[in-house]
Design a protein around this motif. Structure first.
Motif, PDB file in Angstrom:
ATOM      1  N   VAL A 131       0.864  -1.181   0.000  1.00 21.41           N
ATOM      2  CA  VAL A 131       0.000   0.000   0.000  1.00 21.41           C
ATOM      3  C   VAL A 131       0.900   1.231   0.000  1.00 21.41           C
ATOM      4  O   VAL A 131       2.057   1.168   0.434  1.00 21.41           O
ATOM      5  N   ASN A 132       0.392   2.328  -0.501  1.00 21.27           N
ATOM      6  CA  ASN A 132       1.149   3.575  -0.484  1.00 21.27           C
ATOM      7  C   ASN A 132       1.093   4.190   0.907  1.00 21.27           C
ATOM      8  O   ASN A 132       0.010   4.350   1.481  1.00 21.27           O
ATOM      9  N   ILE A 133       2.247   4.555   1.427  1.00 25.01           N
ATOM     10  CA  ILE A 133       2.291   5.111   2.776  1.00 25.01           C
ATOM     11  C   ILE A 133       1.484   6.403   2.890  1.00 25.01           C
ATOM     12  O   ILE A 133       0.912   6.710   3.929  1.00 25.01           O
ATOM     13  N   GLY A 134       1.398   7.146   1.780  1.00 21.61           N
ATOM     14  CA  GLY A 134       0.639   8.392   1.796  1.00 21.61           C
ATOM     15  C   GLY A 134      -0.857   8.196   1.985  1.00 21.61           C
ATOM     16  O   GLY A 134      -1.571   9.112   2.375  1.00 21.61           O
ATOM     17  N   GLU A 135      -1.338   6.982   1.720  1.00 19.68           N
ATOM     18  CA  GLU A 135      -2.767   6.684   1.868  1.00 19.68           C
ATOM     19  C   GLU A 135      -3.128   6.217   3.272  1.00 19.68           C
ATOM     20  O   GLU A 135      -4.311   6.169   3.635  1.00 19.68           O
ATOM     21  N   ILE A 136      -2.117   5.851   4.064  1.00 17.30           N
ATOM     22  CA  ILE A 136      -2.352   5.185   5.338  1.00 17.30           C
ATOM     23  C   ILE A 136      -2.138   6.136   6.512  1.00 17.30           C
ATOM     24  O   ILE A 136      -1.138   6.834   6.591  1.00 17.30           O
ATOM     25  N   LYS A 137      -3.086   6.102   7.422  1.00 16.01           N
ATOM     26  CA  LYS A 137      -2.981   6.884   8.649  1.00 16.01           C
ATOM     27  C   LYS A 137      -2.499   6.016   9.814  1.00 16.01           C
ATOM     28  O   LYS A 137      -1.649   6.423  10.598  1.00 16.01           O
ATOM     29  N   THR A 138      -3.051   4.804   9.911  1.00 20.78           N
ATOM     30  CA  THR A 138      -2.722   3.908  11.017  1.00 20.78           C
ATOM     31  C   THR A 138      -2.747   2.456  10.548  1.00 20.78           C
ATOM     32  O   THR A 138      -3.564   2.087   9.709  1.00 20.78           O
ATOM     33  N   LEU A 139      -1.842   1.649  11.112  1.00 19.71           N
ATOM     34  CA  LEU A 139      -1.827   0.211  10.858  1.00 19.71           C
ATOM     35  C   LEU A 139      -1.874  -0.542  12.181  1.00 19.71           C
ATOM     36  O   LEU A 139      -1.224  -0.140  13.153  1.00 19.71           O
ATOM     37  N   LEU A 140      -2.632  -1.622  12.203  1.00 21.19           N
ATOM     38  CA  LEU A 140      -2.702  -2.485  13.379  1.00 21.19           C
ATOM     39  C   LEU A 140      -2.368  -3.913  12.980  1.00 21.19           C
ATOM     40  O   LEU A 140      -2.970  -4.469  12.057  1.00 21.19           O
ATOM     41  N   LEU A 141      -1.392  -4.497  13.664  1.00 20.21           N
ATOM     42  CA  LEU A 141      -1.060  -5.911  13.515  1.00 20.21           C
ATOM     43  C   LEU A 141      -1.446  -6.608  14.811  1.00 20.21           C
ATOM     44  O   LEU A 141      -1.113  -6.122  15.902  1.00 20.21           O
ATOM     45  N   MET A 142      -2.140  -7.752  14.712  1.00 19.82           N
ATOM     46  CA  MET A 142      -2.621  -8.389  15.929  1.00 19.82           C
ATOM     47  C   MET A 142      -2.737  -9.900  15.775  1.00 19.82           C
ATOM     48  O   MET A 142      -2.979 -10.406  14.687  1.00 19.82           O
ATOM     49  N   THR A 143      -2.520 -10.613  16.891  1.00 22.20           N
ATOM     50  CA  THR A 143      -2.800 -12.043  16.931  1.00 22.20           C
ATOM     51  C   THR A 143      -4.255 -12.238  17.332  1.00 22.20           C
ATOM     52  O   THR A 143      -4.915 -11.316  17.814  1.00 22.20           O
ATOM     53  N   ASP A 144      -4.745 -13.472  17.162  1.00 28.00           N
ATOM     54  CA  ASP A 144      -6.173 -13.700  17.395  1.00 28.00           C
ATOM     55  C   ASP A 144      -6.572 -13.584  18.855  1.00 28.00           C
ATOM     56  O   ASP A 144      -7.759 -13.503  19.172  1.00 28.00           O
ATOM     57  N   GLY A 145      -5.598 -13.555  19.756  1.00 30.78           N
ATOM     58  CA  GLY A 145      -5.920 -13.360  21.163  1.00 30.78           C
ATOM     59  C   GLY A 145      -6.545 -12.012  21.459  1.00 30.78           C
ATOM     60  O   GLY A 145      -7.184 -11.835  22.499  1.00 30.78           O
ATOM     61  N   LEU A 146      -6.383 -11.059  20.528  1.00 27.70           N
ATOM     62  CA  LEU A 146      -6.983  -9.725  20.696  1.00 27.70           C
ATOM     63  C   LEU A 146      -8.340  -9.613  20.002  1.00 27.70           C
ATOM     64  O   LEU A 146      -8.976  -8.567  20.086  1.00 27.70           O
ATOM     65  N   PHE A 147      -8.775 -10.677  19.330  1.00 23.54           N
ATOM     66  CA  PHE A 147     -10.115 -10.640  18.728  1.00 23.54           C
ATOM     67  C   PHE A 147     -11.154 -10.575  19.845  1.00 23.54           C
ATOM     68  O   PHE A 147     -11.050 -11.287  20.837  1.00 23.54           O
TER      69      PHE A 147
END
Length: 276
Positions: free
Chosen positions: A207-223
């Motif tokens: 993805v273009n960094i200019g389009e992104i405000k925030t990214l979240l990476l998570m394991t399923d334990g946070l679902f």
């Protein structure tokens, strides 16, 4: 760029089977979720295959990964290391239930203004775009695996393949063993388990960094059992990873729900970074 992270073992575990990498030198960030083994194994330090798998990936992307490689190439290199470690401990890799395995979600911020990402299993990457749109960049391939496994068995029986009746798979252990046999197969799910087939199932893109405000990476334990993945993102963004994880743990306890290891990384991009 602001990076917030959370890492915690489930209450019933001595150590977390998740792992996390925050490699600021080459702007690589990731979360890994080792699959709890079905066959008992402990190394000389008392660690099981889930812990070893996720930490092999963490160590690779923190110490050995070269930024000239794509994330897919990095996953395959770490996957080879995983296979070599199993060979060292004489794990019978012909049986899928014996394999050490881990899900993964990794991003790399490139110098050309792109954000590369790669994923396996039910670790997730969710993006908030500049216009406020919240979108999962990855698909949870573990979701509904038992339903798809049953459908696959029914299809095979129609073709004359001898498979035990469904009452056999009401036993939870037998169900899980069968599910593991579908790793990196059409009806199954994606996971790094030392097998070369994983190459064909890695979800990846840019993805273009200019389009992104925030990214979240998570394991399923946070679902959260009551929230969609987008609602989960909004909740974490509002109250922060630490508070969200604690509140989720309290909710799980009060509702007698199984609690899993919880790992997440939230990256917020400032205006200067987004304008690269």
């Amino acid at each position: 760029m602001k990076v917030e992270s959370f890492f915690s073992a489930a209450p019933h575990k001595r150590v977390s089977e998740d792992s996390i990498v925050l490699n600021e030198k080459i702007n690589v960030y990731g979360v890994f979720d080792g699959a709890t083994p079905l066959i008992p194994f402990k190394d000389e330090n008392g660690m099981n295959g889930a812990y070893l798998a996720s930490n092999i990936f963490k160590d690779y992307f923190f110490r050995l990964y070269r930024s000239t490689l794509s994330l897919v190439e990095g996953i395959m290199a770490a996957n080879r290391m995983l296979r070599e470690h199993m060979e060292k401990y004489k794990v019978n890799q012909a049986k899928y239930e014996n394999l050490w395995s881990t899900c993964a979600a990794i991003i790399k911020i490139e110098k050309d203004g792109k954000i590369a990402y790669a994923q396996l299993g039910d670790c997730m990457i969710i993006a908030e775009y500049q216009d406020g749109t919240i979108k999962a960049l990855t698909r949870d391939t573990v979701k509904d695996i038992s339903y798809r496994a049953k459908a696959w068995r029914e299809e095979q029986r129609k073709h004359g393949v001898k498979i035990p009746d469904e009452v056999y798979y009401q036993d939870r252990t037998q169900q899980l063993i069968f599910n593991r046999s579908l790793a990196n197969k059409e009806y199954g799910y994606t996971v790094a388990n030392g097998k070369k087939e994983v190459f064909n199932f890695i979800q990846h893109g840019q993805v273009n960094i200019g389009e992104i405000k925030t990214l979240l990476l998570m394991t399923d334990g946070l679902f959260h059992p009551k929230y969609s993945i987008e609602e989960t993102f909004k909740k974490i963004q509002t109250i922060g990873l630490d508070v969200y994880a604690v509140e989720l743990g309290q909710y799980e306890k009060s509702n007698n729900l199984r609690s899993d290891d919880k790992t997440g990384v939230m990256i917020s991009f400032c205006e200067e970074v987004r304008s690269l």
